[in-house]
Design an enzyme around this catalytic site. Structure first.
Site, PDB file in Angstrom:
ATOM      1  N   LEU A  60      54.764  47.173  25.191  1.00 15.30           N
ATOM      2  CA  LEU A  60      55.494  48.053  25.978  1.00 15.30           C
ATOM      3  C   LEU A  60      54.872  48.433  27.297  1.00 15.30           C
ATOM      4  O   LEU A  60      54.339  49.572  27.277  1.00 15.30           O
ATOM      5  CB  LEU A  60      56.071  49.113  25.154  1.00 15.30           C
ATOM      6  CG  LEU A  60      56.697  49.081  23.769  1.00 15.30           C
ATOM      7  CD1 LEU A  60      57.141  50.480  23.238  1.00 15.30           C
ATOM      8  CD2 LEU A  60      57.816  48.204  23.958  1.00 15.30           C
ATOM      9  N   ALA A  61      54.719  47.495  28.059  1.00 14.03           N
ATOM     10  CA  ALA A  61      53.784  47.577  29.277  1.00 14.03           C
ATOM     11  C   ALA A  61      54.596  46.769  30.549  1.00 14.03           C
ATOM     12  O   ALA A  61      54.078  45.735  30.648  1.00 14.03           O
ATOM     13  CB  ALA A  61      52.280  47.173  29.063  1.00 14.03           C
ATOM     14  N   GLU A  62      55.262  47.351  31.218  1.00 12.95           N
ATOM     15  CA  GLU A  62      56.053  46.801  32.148  1.00 12.95           C
ATOM     16  C   GLU A  62      55.146  46.170  33.222  1.00 12.95           C
ATOM     17  O   GLU A  62      55.312  45.027  33.876  1.00 12.95           O
ATOM     18  CB  GLU A  62      57.213  47.560  32.640  1.00 12.95           C
ATOM     19  CG  GLU A  62      58.419  47.870  32.098  1.00 12.95           C
ATOM     20  CD  GLU A  62      58.184  48.956  30.957  1.00 12.95           C
ATOM     21  OE1 GLU A  62      58.952  48.872  29.874  1.00 12.95           O
ATOM     22  OE2 GLU A  62      57.171  49.536  30.694  1.00 12.95           O
ATOM     23  N   GLN A  84      63.676  46.002  29.769  1.00 14.51           N
ATOM     24  CA  GLN A  84      64.800  46.347  28.665  1.00 14.51           C
ATOM     25  C   GLN A  84      65.647  47.298  29.388  1.00 14.51           C
ATOM     26  O   GLN A  84      66.970  47.112  28.907  1.00 14.51           O
ATOM     27  CB  GLN A  84      64.120  47.021  27.559  1.00 14.51           C
ATOM     28  CG  GLN A  84      64.620  46.925  26.109  1.00 14.51           C
ATOM     29  CD  GLN A  84      63.711  47.613  25.095  1.00 14.51           C
ATOM     30  OE1 GLN A  84      63.496  48.776  25.093  1.00 14.51           O
ATOM     31  NE2 GLN A  84      63.648  46.276  24.519  1.00 14.51           N
ATOM     32  N   PHE A  85      65.392  48.256  30.229  1.00 16.52           N
ATOM     33  CA  PHE A  85      66.431  49.159  30.768  1.00 16.52           C
ATOM     34  C   PHE A  85      65.849  49.479  32.302  1.00 16.52           C
ATOM     35  O   PHE A  85      64.660  49.252  32.722  1.00 16.52           O
ATOM     36  CB  PHE A  85      66.445  50.432  30.219  1.00 16.52           C
ATOM     37  CG  PHE A  85      67.496  50.419  28.711  1.00 16.52           C
ATOM     38  CD1 PHE A  85      68.693  50.461  29.024  1.00 16.52           C
ATOM     39  CD2 PHE A  85      66.831  50.135  27.695  1.00 16.52           C
ATOM     40  CE1 PHE A  85      69.643  50.630  27.503  1.00 16.52           C
ATOM     41  CE2 PHE A  85      67.742  50.116  26.422  1.00 16.52           C
ATOM     42  CZ  PHE A  85      69.045  50.307  26.584  1.00 16.52           C
ATOM     43  N   GLY A  87      65.885  52.156  33.961  1.00 19.44           N
ATOM     44  CA  GLY A  87      64.542  52.928  34.213  1.00 19.44           C
ATOM     45  C   GLY A  87      63.412  52.801  33.950  1.00 19.44           C
ATOM     46  O   GLY A  87      62.436  53.638  34.339  1.00 19.44           O
ATOM     47  N   PRO A  91      57.054  51.524  36.016  1.00 27.20           N
ATOM     48  CA  PRO A  91      55.817  51.295  35.974  1.00 27.20           C
ATOM     49  C   PRO A  91      55.224  49.929  36.410  1.00 27.20           C
ATOM     50  O   PRO A  91      54.203  49.626  36.693  1.00 27.20           O
ATOM     51  CB  PRO A  91      55.506  51.189  34.311  1.00 27.20           C
ATOM     52  CG  PRO A  91      56.539  52.247  33.831  1.00 27.20           C
ATOM     53  CD  PRO A  91      58.000  51.796  34.834  1.00 27.20           C
ATOM     54  N   HIS A 131      67.937  55.293  31.010  1.00 28.93           N
ATOM     55  CA  HIS A 131      68.683  54.117  30.357  1.00 28.93           C
ATOM     56  C   HIS A 131      69.943  53.891  31.356  1.00 28.93           C
ATOM     57  O   HIS A 131      70.854  52.876  31.061  1.00 28.93           O
ATOM     58  CB  HIS A 131      69.091  54.261  29.023  1.00 28.93           C
ATOM     59  CG  HIS A 131      68.175  54.282  28.051  1.00 28.93           C
ATOM     60  ND1 HIS A 131      66.972  55.334  28.069  1.00 28.93           N
ATOM     61  CD2 HIS A 131      67.684  53.460  26.849  1.00 28.93           C
ATOM     62  CE1 HIS A 131      65.982  55.124  27.160  1.00 28.93           C
ATOM     63  NE2 HIS A 131      66.427  53.764  26.596  1.00 28.93           N
TER      64      HIS A 131
END
Length: 326
Positions: A60-62, A84-85, A87, A91, A131
């Site tokens: 989980l690290a854009e 994923q979304f 918002g 990052p 989201h």
């Protein structure tokens, strides 16, 4: 001719599958895109068929996802990454704006970065904070990025094919509340250019311009207006950067009136740029000021209030009436 009736989500899935079958350098990366198939199941079944080396579940690290994609692109791959979304993209904003968008120019054109960043965007699904954003103008403002959004299943399929084949970095915004809208997809038909707008309904009194999730709303508004004797043309922009101003101009010079509709806040939105350009280009053809309909300049509200926030049929028809009243 191979024609299927598919939801937008499945059309994107089929397009990704086709791209991976055609080119072994196409990879998919993102949070839960593999085993789960994505939170909207857009990548469902792809890891099973192509393996964990080509459909990669990431941490989980854009910023890490996009940074890794940049490195892969420099090594000759064509990564398709999922945020994923909407918002969750911020990052990675530094990687996208300061690296991905600029490397081609920084290298004097000697390197290419064929990265596609998929972002489900917009509201209408009753989601929580972060989201339901519409950040397209933030990316369209950045030189070096191309920004597109399909409004139907056929475009969802073909625009993904064209985005993956492009040597430019492309932000591919997917209207999440339209994921389950079905439409015909001809997987053998070669479409027009990726960044070309399309007139989806002919009219003579006024032009509605929209993209992504708002195209359907504008088509419904045009149908409602027709019952009152008003002839409204609807133009699906398809691309927010570059914008096909020629197509918009041609429509406006026929109808004399323009209303631009998008979910994102009106303030500094894509509609502002379209209004300014068309006023410059077509001033003497306009019978009324260019009007804009969009979200309010406020944080996206809780789910119970989103129908008040999102532009709907009533707000679009109100703008049509105000324009025609001049």
């Amino acid at each position: 001719m191979t024609v299927q009736k598919l939801p937008i989500a499945k059309a994107i899935n089929e397009s990704l599958r086709k791209a991976m079958e055609t080119d072994p350098k196409v990879l998919i990366m993102g949070e839960d895109v593999g085993k789960l198939g994505g939170v909207f199941r857009v990548t469902d079944g792809l890891q099973k068929d192509f393996g964990e080396g080509r459909v990669i579940d990431t941490p989980l690290a854009e910023s890490g996802i996009v940074g890794t994609a940049i490195g892969l692109a420099l090594r000759g791959y064509r990564p398709v990454v999922e945020i994923q979304f909407d918002g969750f993209v911020f990052p990675a904003y530094d990687q996208i704006v300061t690296q991905l968008a600029k490397m081609h120019a920084r290298a004097l054109g000697k390197i290419k970065l064929p990265v596609v960043i998929r972002i489900p965007y917009g509201g209408g699904i009753g989601a929580v904070e972060h989201h339901s954003e519409s950040p397209e103008a933030l990316f369209a403002h950045v030189p070096g990025l191309k920004v597109v959004s399909p409004s139907n299943a056929s475009d969802a399929y073909w625009m993904m094919q064209q985005a993956i084949q492009s040597d430019d970095p492309i932000i591919y915004f997917e209207p999440k509340r339209r994921y389950w809208d079905k439409g015909e997809v001809d997987t053998d038909a070669i479409p027009g250019p990726l960044h070309k707008a399309r007139t989806v309904r002919e009219g003579s009194d006024l032009t509605l311009v929209a993209y992504g999730p708002m195209v359907k709303v504008c088509q419904e508004a045009a149908a409602a207006a027709q019952e009152e004797g008003k002839s409204v043309e609807v133009v699906d922009l398809r691309s927010m950067s570059p914008i096909d101003f020629d197509a918009v101009q041609a429509s406006v010079e026929k109808t004399g009136r323009l209303v631009v509709v998008h979910e994102a806040p009106v303030f500094y939105g894509a509609g502002a740029e379209i209004a300014a350009r068309i006023t410059e280009r077509s001033f003497y053809h306009l019978e009324a000021p260019v009007l804009r309909v969009g979200g309010y300049h406020a944080p996206y509200p809780p789910a119970r209030l989103e129908e008040e926030y999102l532009p709907g049929l009533d707000r679009v028809l109100d703008a049509v009436d105000r324009s025609l009243a001049y």
